[in-house]
Design a protein around this motif. Structure first.
Motif, short mmCIF file in Angstrom:
data_model
loop_
_atom_site.label_atom_id
_atom_site.label_comp_id
_atom_site.label_asym_id
_atom_site.label_seq_id
_atom_site.Cartn_x
_atom_site.Cartn_y
_atom_site.Cartn_z
N ILE A 99 -6.59 6.30 -7.95
CA ILE A 99 -5.63 5.05 -7.09
C ILE A 99 -6.57 3.89 -7.20
N SER A 106 0.76 -1.12 -0.16
CA SER A 106 -0.02 0.17 -0.06
C SER A 106 0.84 1.45 0.06
N PRO A 107 0.28 2.34 -0.71
CA PRO A 107 1.36 3.57 -1.13
C PRO A 107 0.88 4.36 0.11
N SER A 123 -7.23 1.20 -5.74
CA SER A 123 -7.26 0.37 -4.36
C SER A 123 -8.42 0.28 -3.94
N GLY A 127 1.38 0.27 5.15
CA GLY A 127 1.62 1.59 4.22
C GLY A 127 3.00 1.39 3.84
N ALA A 142 -4.51 2.52 0.36
CA ALA A 142 -3.61 3.79 0.13
C ALA A 142 -3.98 4.96 1.08
N VAL A 148 -9.22 3.72 0.48
CA VAL A 148 -8.18 5.05 0.36
C VAL A 148 -8.57 5.87 1.61
N ALA A 155 2.11 5.31 -7.68
CA ALA A 155 1.41 4.61 -6.58
C ALA A 155 0.63 3.01 -7.08
#
Length: 498
Positions: free
Chosen positions: A448, A272-273, A450, A304, A431, A453, A422
């Motif tokens: 993103i 995960s960014p 994901s 993260g 994220a 978020v 990302a």
């Protein structure tokens, strides 16, 4: 004789030292074939308990019990309000047992007790949330365009017998994540806890009968994935399999489930960014980024582990995150001052250390100082911040599942460029974005790829928010109302009236 930590309560100590069998059809039973799981305290590297090992034949027994409870028992026919009452009773019992349950989780996972207590409380709240759904799973009336006069409607019916395989990082809350929708929808289940952490699930099973759960509705069979888990995934009389764990095992489960085309939901890994824009509130962002990776020693699927920071603030921000990690005291989870516990096993520690060493060999560097490792035989790895990384490094590509974050600078404030960086991963679980610019937050969130978020926070664990991922992070969703779709079938009924 096992010597437990001095802070362990007498009740938890008595449980750990007791006999632990399988829970099938409302009874504690011996496995069909003798076998033992040796449960360790990861902070000491020593055995704390022994649990009977379930195998394929025991899974068969549990599935038979679950099928009988679903087809012929009182559960399926019980009114939704009755199921809700049982769920609320179970939640109350968990709350009353919270300290003991948390101590058990700390002993078998190594996590700090405060974290374990939070996990236990969230489990009780999850049961209360889904108790409210038990009476709200109706269908809808459907106006038809076909010729004639019709009364048409849909029904939502339980999918049937569910096999559930849970991980070792949050054993109690993950068990309840799986059990709560089973109870709400009127399904029955066979739960296989991770072989490293079966104790919390067994202690939970001891509360089922007291709460009023009928025999066979919930069954707990500890065992190894290659035997008990594989049989559960492939079993022809299991209607759905729900798995949380590694992507590698998830692929095996998909293959095993093909036999009877059972439903499959998978909550898998992540890379995960954490994205820090230059206008972020640094007093919140620095500890937020540190917590995103160092919480539970990085053994979190949504951790993260890739830290993207704008060049304007990169050096100071990354140094500050490293300082945060170095200040986190490592130690036994029952020591009040401990902030970082051990990894789950010697094998996991060796894997994380190997990945750090490989990253350094490929050119990465360690930022700042790392905290001293506690004396003793525990499986500790200090929090690490790695810089000078590139997208081809294994520490950037692969899930480490340890307290290791890779810091990556970016200089372009173009939202599409940031999102592209990302998204450059096979995962898509979580994220976070740290900024005070509302427009940038919305635009990045939209781009993103994901399933989750968060803005100015990381990985919000609220029962009402669905949780799951894109790409190789899995199929389906846990939590929220969305998970109930995976535990129910929709039936269409059309009655001609003319």
């Amino acid at each position: 004789m096992v010597e437990y930590h001095a802070s362990l309560s007498a009740e938890a100590s008595a449980f750990l030292s007791g006999e632990h069998r399988l829970y099938i059809d409302g009874c504690w039973v011996e496995p069909m074939k003798e076998g033992v799981l040796h449960v360790q305290d990861p902070a000491k590297g020593s055995e704390i308990s022994r649990v009977a090992e379930g195998r394929a034949a025991d899974i068969d027994r549990a599935v038979i019990a679950a099928r009988r409870a679903f087809e012929n028992g009182p559960w399926h026919a019980m009114k939704p309000s009755g199921r809700a009452s049982i769920m609320l009773a179970l939640a109350d019992l968990i709350d009353r047992q919270a300290q003991v349950l948390a101590e058990i989780e700390t002993m078998e996972t190594g996590k700090p007790l405060a974290f374990a207590l939070g996990s236990v409380r969230s489990a009780a709240n999850m049961l209360r949330y889904y108790a409210g759904w038990a009476s709200n799973l109706g269908g809808r009336e459907v106006p038809l365009s076909s010729a004639g006069e019709w009364h048409a409607y849909t029904r939502r019916e339980p999918v049937g017998v569910v096999g559930q395989v849970i991980p070792w990082n949050f054993p109690l809350s993950m068990a309840v994540w799986k059990i709560a929708p089973v109870l709400a929808t009127g399904c029955t289940s066979v739960l296989k806890p991770a072989e490293q952490t079966p104790l919390g699930a067994l202690r939970l099973a001891a509360l089922f009968e007291e709460a009023g759960v009928p025999a066979g509705v919930l069954n707990v069979v500890p065992g190894y994935g290659g035997d008990a888990g594989a049989r559960l995934a492939a079993h022809p009389d299991v209607d759905k399999i729900a798995f949380t764990g590694s992507a590698e095992t998830g692929r095996s489960i998909v293959q095993a489930a093909l036999g009877n085309l059972k439903r499959v939901t998978l909550e898998l890994g992540g890379k995960s960014p954490v994205i820090v824009l230059p206008d972020a509130d640094m007093e919140r962002a620095v500890p937020g980024a540190a917590n995103a990776i160092f919480f539970n020693s990085g053994q979190v699927c949504a951790a993260g582990s890739r830290l993207f920071v704008h060049r304007k603030v990169f050096d100071n921000f990354v140094a500050d995150v490293a300082v945060q990690g170095a200040k986190m005291k490592m130690g036994h989870g029952l020591d009040e001052s401990s902030r970082v516990g051990p990894l789950i096993s010697a094998r996991q520690r060796a894997r994380v250390q190997s990945m750090i060493e490989q990253g350094l060999a490929e050119g990465a560097t360690i930022v700042g100082e790392t905290a001293p490792i506690p004396d003793g035989k525990g499986y500790f790895v200090a929090p690490h911040v790695l810089a000078d990384t590139n997208p081809d490094m294994s520490v950037i590509r692969d899930e480490i599942f340890g307290p290791v974050v890779c810091a990556i600078p970016f200089g372009d404030e173009d939202i599409d460029a940031i999102a592209k960086a990302a998204n450059h991963t096979s995962y898509g679980l979580a994220a976070s974005i740290w900024t005070q610019n509302l427009s940038a937050a919305h635009r990045l969130s939209n781009r993103i790829r994901s399933g989750n978020v968060a803005v100015n926070s990381h990985a919000i664990a609220d029962v009402e928010l669905p949780f799951g991922g894109y790409k190789e992070s899995g199929w389906g969703r846990e939590r929220g109302s969305e998970v109930l779709n995976h535990y129910t079938e929709t039936k269409s009924v059309a009655i001609r009236l003319d």
